[in-house]
Design a protein around this motif. Sequence first.
Motif, PDB file in Angstrom:
ATOM      1  N   THR A 194       0.806  -1.227   0.000  1.00 54.47           N
ATOM      2  CA  THR A 194       0.000   0.000   0.000  1.00 54.47           C
ATOM      3  C   THR A 194       0.840   1.278   0.000  1.00 54.47           C
ATOM      4  OG1 THR A 194      -0.191  -0.039   2.413  1.00 54.47           O
ATOM      5  CG2 THR A 194      -1.941  -1.116   1.132  1.00 54.47           C
ATOM      6  N   GLY A 195       2.086   1.174   0.438  1.00 55.83           N
ATOM      7  CA  GLY A 195       2.934   2.360   0.481  1.00 55.83           C
ATOM      8  C   GLY A 195       3.403   2.818  -0.887  1.00 55.83           C
ATOM      9  N   VAL A 196       3.343   1.922  -1.884  1.00 54.94           N
ATOM     10  CA  VAL A 196       3.863   2.272  -3.212  1.00 54.94           C
ATOM     11  C   VAL A 196       2.854   2.083  -4.338  1.00 54.94           C
ATOM     12  CG1 VAL A 196       6.250   1.764  -2.573  1.00 54.94           C
ATOM     13  CG2 VAL A 196       4.844  -0.022  -3.605  1.00 54.94           C
ATOM     14  N   THR A 197       1.755   1.409  -4.047  1.00 52.90           N
ATOM     15  CA  THR A 197       0.777   1.097  -5.091  1.00 52.90           C
ATOM     16  C   THR A 197      -0.538   1.799  -4.784  1.00 52.90           C
ATOM     17  OG1 THR A 197       1.819  -1.068  -5.321  1.00 52.90           O
ATOM     18  CG2 THR A 197      -0.329  -0.776  -6.366  1.00 52.90           C
ATOM     19  N   PRO A 198      -1.003   2.651  -5.664  1.00 52.48           N
ATOM     20  CA  PRO A 198      -2.263   3.356  -5.425  1.00 52.48           C
ATOM     21  C   PRO A 198      -3.434   2.373  -5.250  1.00 52.48           C
ATOM     22  CG  PRO A 198      -1.087   4.352  -7.268  1.00 52.48           C
ATOM     23  CD  PRO A 198      -0.376   3.076  -6.936  1.00 52.48           C
ATOM     24  N   ASP A 199      -4.378   2.753  -4.397  1.00 54.47           N
ATOM     25  CA  ASP A 199      -5.546   1.907  -4.122  1.00 54.47           C
ATOM     26  C   ASP A 199      -6.275   1.496  -5.399  1.00 54.47           C
ATOM     27  OD1 ASP A 199      -4.977   2.175  -1.443  1.00 54.47           O
ATOM     28  OD2 ASP A 199      -6.617   3.567  -1.021  1.00 54.47           O
ATOM     29  N   GLN A 200      -6.421   2.422  -6.332  1.00 59.68           N
ATOM     30  CA  GLN A 200      -7.156   2.099  -7.559  1.00 59.68           C
ATOM     31  C   GLN A 200      -6.426   1.041  -8.382  1.00 59.68           C
ATOM     32  OE1 GLN A 200      -5.998   5.197  -6.836  1.00 59.68           O
ATOM     33  NE2 GLN A 200      -4.937   6.052  -8.607  1.00 59.68           N
ATOM     34  N   ASP A 201      -5.096   1.012  -8.322  1.00 65.59           N
ATOM     35  CA  ASP A 201      -4.330  -0.014  -9.036  1.00 65.59           C
ATOM     36  C   ASP A 201      -4.482  -1.377  -8.368  1.00 65.59           C
ATOM     37  OD1 ASP A 201      -3.545   2.054 -10.672  1.00 65.59           O
ATOM     38  OD2 ASP A 201      -1.458   2.074  -9.991  1.00 65.59           O
ATOM     39  N   ILE A 202      -4.506  -1.387  -7.045  1.00 70.27           N
ATOM     40  CA  ILE A 202      -4.726  -2.639  -6.308  1.00 70.27           C
ATOM     41  C   ILE A 202      -6.104  -3.191  -6.641  1.00 70.27           C
ATOM     42  CG2 ILE A 202      -5.019  -3.644  -3.999  1.00 70.27           C
ATOM     43  CD1 ILE A 202      -2.908  -1.580  -3.021  1.00 70.27           C
ATOM     44  N   LEU A 203      -7.111  -2.341  -6.594  1.00 70.45           N
ATOM     45  CA  LEU A 203      -8.480  -2.762  -6.898  1.00 70.45           C
ATOM     46  C   LEU A 203      -8.598  -3.281  -8.328  1.00 70.45           C
ATOM     47  CD1 LEU A 203     -11.443  -3.056  -6.106  1.00 70.45           C
ATOM     48  CD2 LEU A 203     -11.761  -0.648  -6.746  1.00 70.45           C
ATOM     49  N   ALA A 204      -8.017  -2.571  -9.270  1.00 63.52           N
ATOM     50  CA  ALA A 204      -8.074  -2.995 -10.671  1.00 63.52           C
ATOM     51  C   ALA A 204      -7.419  -4.359 -10.846  1.00 63.52           C
ATOM     52  CB  ALA A 204      -7.403  -1.958 -11.563  1.00 63.52           C
ATOM     53  N   PHE A 205      -6.282  -4.571 -10.192  1.00 57.82           N
ATOM     54  CA  PHE A 205      -5.598  -5.860 -10.299  1.00 57.82           C
ATOM     55  C   PHE A 205      -6.453  -6.976  -9.703  1.00 57.82           C
ATOM     56  CE2 PHE A 205      -2.778  -9.265  -9.149  1.00 57.82           C
ATOM     57  CZ  PHE A 205      -1.976  -9.378 -10.272  1.00 57.82           C
ATOM     58  N   MET A 206      -7.043  -6.714  -8.541  1.00 63.89           N
ATOM     59  CA  MET A 206      -7.872  -7.741  -7.892  1.00 63.89           C
ATOM     60  C   MET A 206      -9.096  -8.085  -8.734  1.00 63.89           C
ATOM     61  SD  MET A 206      -7.590  -6.919  -3.836  1.00 63.89           S
ATOM     62  CE  MET A 206      -8.387  -8.477  -3.393  1.00 63.89           C
ATOM     63  N   ARG A 207      -9.594  -7.134  -9.485  1.00 66.41           N
ATOM     64  CA  ARG A 207     -10.761  -7.400 -10.341  1.00 66.41           C
ATOM     65  C   ARG A 207     -10.417  -8.293 -11.530  1.00 66.41           C
ATOM     66  NH1 ARG A 207     -13.572  -1.451 -10.041  1.00 66.41           N
ATOM     67  NH2 ARG A 207     -14.886  -1.944  -8.249  1.00 66.41           N
ATOM     68  N   ILE A 208      -9.182  -8.240 -12.015  1.00 71.05           N
ATOM     69  CA  ILE A 208      -8.841  -9.042 -13.194  1.00 71.05           C
ATOM     70  C   ILE A 208      -8.205 -10.388 -12.839  1.00 71.05           C
ATOM     71  CG2 ILE A 208      -8.632  -7.045 -14.720  1.00 71.05           C
ATOM     72  CD1 ILE A 208      -5.577  -7.336 -14.489  1.00 71.05           C
ATOM     73  N   VAL A 209      -7.836 -10.585 -11.566  1.00 70.80           N
ATOM     74  CA  VAL A 209      -7.245 -11.859 -11.143  1.00 70.80           C
ATOM     75  C   VAL A 209      -8.141 -12.464 -10.060  1.00 70.80           C
ATOM     76  CG1 VAL A 209      -5.201 -13.013 -10.224  1.00 70.80           C
ATOM     77  CG2 VAL A 209      -4.943 -10.984 -11.660  1.00 70.80           C
ATOM     78  N   PRO A 210      -9.068 -13.355 -10.451  1.00 72.32           N
ATOM     79  CA  PRO A 210     -10.068 -13.852  -9.508  1.00 72.32           C
ATOM     80  C   PRO A 210      -9.569 -14.896  -8.503  1.00 72.32           C
ATOM     81  CG  PRO A 210     -10.418 -14.832 -11.657  1.00 72.32           C
ATOM     82  CD  PRO A 210      -9.313 -13.828 -11.809  1.00 72.32           C
ATOM     83  N   GLU A 211      -8.528 -15.660  -8.840  1.00 74.05           N
ATOM     84  CA  GLU A 211      -8.055 -16.711  -7.931  1.00 74.05           C
ATOM     85  C   GLU A 211      -7.158 -16.099  -6.852  1.00 74.05           C
ATOM     86  OE1 GLU A 211      -7.339 -17.040 -11.323  1.00 74.05           O
ATOM     87  OE2 GLU A 211      -9.154 -18.162 -11.785  1.00 74.05           O
ATOM     88  N   SER A 212      -7.316 -16.559  -5.617  1.00 74.91           N
ATOM     89  CA  SER A 212      -6.639 -15.945  -4.476  1.00 74.91           C
ATOM     90  C   SER A 212      -5.116 -16.047  -4.531  1.00 74.91           C
ATOM     91  CB  SER A 212      -7.154 -16.553  -3.168  1.00 74.91           C
ATOM     92  OG  SER A 212      -8.516 -16.245  -3.002  1.00 74.91           O
ATOM     93  N   GLN A 213      -4.568 -17.222  -4.809  1.00 78.89           N
ATOM     94  CA  GLN A 213      -3.105 -17.374  -4.796  1.00 78.89           C
ATOM     95  C   GLN A 213      -2.431 -16.557  -5.901  1.00 78.89           C
ATOM     96  OE1 GLN A 213      -1.309 -18.852  -2.328  1.00 78.89           O
ATOM     97  NE2 GLN A 213       0.482 -18.022  -3.346  1.00 78.89           N
ATOM     98  N   PRO A 214      -2.866 -16.673  -7.152  1.00 81.28           N
ATOM     99  CA  PRO A 214      -2.255 -15.825  -8.177  1.00 81.28           C
ATOM    100  C   PRO A 214      -2.438 -14.334  -7.903  1.00 81.28           C
ATOM    101  CG  PRO A 214      -3.514 -17.580  -9.206  1.00 81.28           C
ATOM    102  CD  PRO A 214      -3.812 -17.614  -7.736  1.00 81.28           C
ATOM    103  N   CYS A 215      -3.539 -13.965  -7.283  1.00 83.71           N
ATOM    104  CA  CYS A 215      -3.785 -12.557  -6.963  1.00 83.71           C
ATOM    105  C   CYS A 215      -2.777 -12.069  -5.929  1.00 83.71           C
ATOM    106  CB  CYS A 215      -5.215 -12.368  -6.468  1.00 83.71           C
ATOM    107  SG  CYS A 215      -5.664 -10.642  -6.232  1.00 83.71           S
ATOM    108  N   ALA A 216      -2.568 -12.840  -4.869  1.00 82.40           N
ATOM    109  CA  ALA A 216      -1.608 -12.451  -3.832  1.00 82.40           C
ATOM    110  C   ALA A 216      -0.203 -12.329  -4.417  1.00 82.40           C
ATOM    111  CB  ALA A 216      -1.629 -13.458  -2.688  1.00 82.40           C
ATOM    112  N   GLU A 217       0.198 -13.311  -5.226  1.00 78.57           N
ATOM    113  CA  GLU A 217       1.525 -13.279  -5.837  1.00 78.57           C
ATOM    114  C   GLU A 217       1.663 -12.106  -6.806  1.00 78.57           C
ATOM    115  OE1 GLU A 217       1.869 -17.177  -7.536  1.00 78.57           O
ATOM    116  OE2 GLU A 217       2.048 -18.127  -5.557  1.00 78.57           O
ATOM    117  N   GLY A 218       0.622 -11.846  -7.564  1.00 80.15           N
ATOM    118  CA  GLY A 218       0.649 -10.742  -8.519  1.00 80.15           C
ATOM    119  C   GLY A 218       0.693  -9.386  -7.849  1.00 80.15           C
ATOM    120  N   LEU A 219      -0.009  -9.237  -6.737  1.00 76.30           N
ATOM    121  CA  LEU A 219       0.034  -7.970  -6.001  1.00 76.30           C
ATOM    122  C   LEU A 219       1.434  -7.717  -5.449  1.00 76.30           C
ATOM    123  CD1 LEU A 219      -3.388  -8.089  -4.145  1.00 76.30           C
ATOM    124  CD2 LEU A 219      -2.709  -6.434  -5.903  1.00 76.30           C
ATOM    125  N   ALA A 220       2.092  -8.767  -4.965  1.00 76.84           N
ATOM    126  CA  ALA A 220       3.453  -8.609  -4.465  1.00 76.84           C
ATOM    127  C   ALA A 220       4.380  -8.182  -5.602  1.00 76.84           C
ATOM    128  CB  ALA A 220       3.938  -9.906  -3.830  1.00 76.84           C
TER     129      ALA A 220
END
Length: 84
Positions: free
Chosen positions: A13-39
Amino acid sequence: AGDRFLLCSDGLTGVTPDQDILAFMRIVPESQPCAEGLAKLALDNGSRDNVSCIVTAVAADGTLNTGSCSVLGNYRENNEDSLN
């Protein structure tokens, strides 16, 4: 049912805007790939801190699908936020 939750460190959260996090979570529905992709997204944005993410989705039957990831930041020698 259908809700998703993100628990993360400020390495994301310190480097990634909230809207970018939300957009990423919307396009990656599976939990594990989403967590890895956010990192990875945080590292790509220059995170200097450890990055830890836990993504949990609530299924229609009430069960939880959870994925997690914890990585070193770009300038850390130790991962102080390890999920292990």
